[in-house]
Design a protein around this motif. Structure first.
Motif, PDB file in Angstrom:
ATOM      1  N   UNK A  73       5.528  -3.649  -5.382  1.00  0.00           N
ATOM      2  CA  UNK A  73       4.167  -3.792  -5.896  1.00  0.00           C
ATOM      3  C   UNK A  73       3.152  -3.686  -4.762  1.00  0.00           C
ATOM      4  N   UNK A  74       3.513  -4.184  -3.599  1.00  0.00           N
ATOM      5  CA  UNK A  74       2.640  -4.028  -2.440  1.00  0.00           C
ATOM      6  C   UNK A  74       2.561  -2.576  -2.002  1.00  0.00           C
ATOM      7  N   UNK A  75       3.700  -1.906  -1.981  1.00  0.00           N
ATOM      8  CA  UNK A  75       3.711  -0.488  -1.617  1.00  0.00           C
ATOM      9  C   UNK A  75       2.879   0.319  -2.606  1.00  0.00           C
ATOM     10  N   UNK A  76       2.970  -0.033  -3.877  1.00  0.00           N
ATOM     11  CA  UNK A  76       2.181   0.642  -4.909  1.00  0.00           C
ATOM     12  C   UNK A  76       0.687   0.408  -4.690  1.00  0.00           C
ATOM     13  N   UNK A  77       0.312  -0.793  -4.321  1.00  0.00           N
ATOM     14  CA  UNK A  77      -1.088  -1.112  -4.033  1.00  0.00           C
ATOM     15  C   UNK A  77      -1.613  -0.225  -2.903  1.00  0.00           C
ATOM     16  N   UNK A  78      -0.843  -0.114  -1.833  1.00  0.00           N
ATOM     17  CA  UNK A  78      -1.232   0.765  -0.730  1.00  0.00           C
ATOM     18  C   UNK A  78      -1.325   2.213  -1.195  1.00  0.00           C
ATOM     19  N   UNK A  79      -0.302   2.675  -1.876  1.00  0.00           N
ATOM     20  CA  UNK A  79      -0.224   4.086  -2.241  1.00  0.00           C
ATOM     21  C   UNK A  79      -1.364   4.489  -3.171  1.00  0.00           C
ATOM     22  N   UNK A  80      -1.805   3.558  -4.012  1.00  0.00           N
ATOM     23  CA  UNK A  80      -2.896   3.870  -4.941  1.00  0.00           C
ATOM     24  C   UNK A  80      -4.242   3.985  -4.245  1.00  0.00           C
ATOM     25  N   UNK A  81      -4.366   3.409  -3.042  1.00  0.00           N
ATOM     26  CA  UNK A  81      -5.688   3.337  -2.411  1.00  0.00           C
ATOM     27  C   UNK A  81      -5.798   4.031  -1.060  1.00  0.00           C
ATOM     28  N   UNK A  82      -4.715   4.301  -0.379  1.00  0.00           N
ATOM     29  CA  UNK A  82      -4.791   4.908   0.950  1.00  0.00           C
ATOM     30  C   UNK A  82      -5.139   6.386   0.860  1.00  0.00           C
ATOM     31  N   UNK A  83      -6.182   6.804   1.571  1.00  0.00           N
ATOM     32  CA  UNK A  83      -6.514   8.221   1.630  1.00  0.00           C
ATOM     33  C   UNK A  83      -5.381   9.020   2.260  1.00  0.00           C
ATOM     34  N   UNK A  84      -4.652   8.409   3.179  1.00  0.00           N
ATOM     35  CA  UNK A  84      -3.524   9.094   3.810  1.00  0.00           C
ATOM     36  C   UNK A  84      -2.196   8.727   3.154  1.00  0.00           C
ATOM     37  N   UNK A  85      -2.258   8.171   1.942  1.00  0.00           N
ATOM     38  CA  UNK A  85      -1.042   7.733   1.264  1.00  0.00           C
ATOM     39  C   UNK A  85      -0.033   8.858   1.122  1.00  0.00           C
ATOM     40  N   UNK A  86       1.163   8.603   1.599  1.00  0.00           N
ATOM     41  CA  UNK A  86       2.234   9.589   1.601  1.00  0.00           C
ATOM     42  C   UNK A  86       3.488   8.904   1.071  1.00  0.00           C
ATOM     43  N   UNK A  87       4.212   9.520   0.140  1.00  0.00           N
ATOM     44  CA  UNK A  87       5.351   8.814  -0.454  1.00  0.00           C
ATOM     45  C   UNK A  87       6.412   8.410   0.556  1.00  0.00           C
ATOM     46  N   UNK A  88       6.666   9.255   1.556  1.00  0.00           N
ATOM     47  CA  UNK A  88       7.687   8.907   2.538  1.00  0.00           C
ATOM     48  C   UNK A  88       7.187   7.823   3.486  1.00  0.00           C
ATOM     49  N   UNK A  89       6.047   8.058   4.140  1.00  0.00           N
ATOM     50  CA  UNK A  89       5.546   7.101   5.123  1.00  0.00           C
ATOM     51  C   UNK A  89       5.275   5.745   4.491  1.00  0.00           C
ATOM     52  N   UNK A  90       4.678   5.733   3.303  1.00  0.00           N
ATOM     53  CA  UNK A  90       4.338   4.469   2.673  1.00  0.00           C
ATOM     54  C   UNK A  90       5.585   3.709   2.231  1.00  0.00           C
ATOM     55  N   UNK A  91       6.467   4.379   1.510  1.00  0.00           N
ATOM     56  CA  UNK A  91       7.669   3.710   1.005  1.00  0.00           C
ATOM     57  C   UNK A  91       8.545   3.201   2.142  1.00  0.00           C
ATOM     58  N   UNK A  92       8.782   4.056   3.127  1.00  0.00           N
ATOM     59  CA  UNK A  92       9.706   3.682   4.194  1.00  0.00           C
ATOM     60  C   UNK A  92       9.092   2.671   5.150  1.00  0.00           C
ATOM     61  N   UNK A  93       7.771   2.688   5.316  1.00  0.00           N
ATOM     62  CA  UNK A  93       7.133   1.655   6.147  1.00  0.00           C
ATOM     63  C   UNK A  93       7.286   0.277   5.509  1.00  0.00           C
TER      64      UNK A  93
END
Length: 416
Positions: A179-199
């Motif tokens: 849910x935290x990763x989803x929060x980031x991914x929904x709002x980050x201009x640089x949101x990337x599925x690999x970088x966000x999920x794996x971070x």
């Protein structure tokens, strides 16, 4: 502790999402990407003051600028020694992309697990309220509140703040990490599925077994220049990660998917996505292009509402890319996957050409479109960049094994 919530401090500090603006921004920040970056990159000065880092990530994520072009500029300006820290950070992104390509099951697990976490919110009122408070910046921690507001208001967080936020979300607030990763991914201009999920997985101790990231009060105080000084007692004393959530460990490595480049002479529909806003780097002149379209796909990031700044940034980046290539391009939405085949069929195309689409929601959408494409006799062809073909085969284990190969990778790419 400070509470920076004025409109002035929360004003986003981004050049327009065009290639010209991205390249001009690179030229402005390039002198800072050597020793100054190495010494100051970990300091989070707060909204509107992220001048110790490049702020290139939203453009690099969409390849409005490319890794080889960025690396070459840093090497020309700073040389390999002074530019090393910045080059290592660029390599992190490529490593994460390749790692997820080698283990696509991890993306599938995230996607399915997030669906289950979101379903839990529907019947667990306490969890729902806790998540809502964290996302709205209404926790008992000033630092978390400020970071949540900065993320939603500007579309950005300093990398160090992302680590602290994720750690506190997981270990102190004890909220589901997806849910935290989803929060980031929904709002980050640089949101990337690999970088966000794996971070997020790395912070949680799921990426590198036995290693997790614990937010510590002294570290937050030091690297925010004491904008925030949380009490150590308010942060969890983390002794282990979430490895027990995945007792079977990591899935087996898979071979890299080998894309087929477009065939010359075949009637072609050119598809432009935010995965790569430089399709004109490829041999478009060799193709019989009958139609061109941009595909707006940022809404695929989540079943929850995606930040307006993300949607706007993607739309402007796609429009700029289309304008560079052609005077006329359709605007498609990633809704019904079968529409992709209908669009290509209307144009009389027998193949769709697009830069490589890696693991993530857009890849899922294209996979869902495949049956209709097969029925229509249309093939999906992708260009893969040389940089990815060089780095990704090495992304099999931890990052530091890849980092040791940086000189070799630069040599293979003709950059060192």
């Amino acid at each position: 502790m400070t509470d920076e919530t004025t409109a002035e401090t929360l004003a986003p500090d981004w050049p327009p999402p065009t290639r010209d603006a991205a390249e001009a921004h690179l030229a402005r920040v390039l002198p800072q990407l050597g020793a100054r970056y190495a010494h100051n990159r970990n300091v989070d000065k707060g909204p509107g003051r992220h001048d110790a880092v490049s702020r290139l990530s939203p453009y690099l994520r969409r390849r409005m600028i490319t890794e080889p072009g960025l690396i070459a500029a840093v090497l020309r300006t700073h040389g390999p020694e002074n530019g090393e820290k910045f080059l290592q950070e660029v390599l992190w992104r490529s490593y994460f992309k390749g790692w997820l390509e080698r283990r696509p099951q991890v993306w599938q697990s995230y996607r399915d697990g997030l669906r289950a976490d979101l379903a839990q919110l529907d019947h667990d009122a306490d969890l729902r309220r806790a998540v809502e408070r964290a996302e709205a910046g209404q926790t008992d921690l000033d630092c978390m509140n400020a970071w949540a507001r900065e993320l939603t208001d500007t579309g950005y967080l300093h990398n160090h703040a992302r680590m602290w936020f994720a750690s506190i979300w997981i270990f102190t607030l004890r909220l589901p990490w997806r849910l935290g990763a989803d929060f980031f991914y929904r709002h980050l201009l640089d949101g990337d599925p690999a970088s966000n999920t794996l971070s997020w997985r790395w912070v949680a101790g799921l990426h590198t077994r036995g290693k997790f990231y614990a937010a510590e009060a002294w570290n937050i105080a030091k690297f925010t220049d004491h904008r925030f000084s949380p009490d150590a007692a308010d942060l969890a004393d983390v002794t282990e990660g979430l490895e027990n959530q995945e007792p079977d460990g990591l899935p087996e490595l898979q071979p890299l998917r080998t894309p087929g480049a477009p065939d010359a002479g075949v009637p072609t529909a050119l598809l432009i996505t935010e995965e790569d806003c430089r399709p004109d780097d490829f041999a478009l002149g060799d193709l019989d292009i009958r139609a061109r379209a941009t595909l707006a796909a940022s809404a695929l990031r989540s079943t929850r509402p995606v930040g307006g700044k993300v949607v706007e940034f993607e739309a402007a980046a796609l429009a700029d890319t289309a304008q560079r290539i052609t005077r006329k391009a359709e605007n498609l939405q990633a809704n019904d996957p079968a529409e992709l085949a209908r669009w290509a069929t209307r144009a009389g195309a027998r193949q769709i050409a697009t830069p490589y689409v890696p693991e993530g929601p857009l890849r899922d959408w294209l996979n869902a479109a495949q049956p209709a494409l097969d029925d229509a006799g249309i093939t999906l062809r992708e260009w893969r960049r040389d940089w990815d073909a060089i780095v990704w085969p090495h992304a099999t284990a931890g990052y530091f094994k890849v980092r040791k190969k940086l000189p070799e990778l630069l040599h293979d790419a003709g950059l060192g």
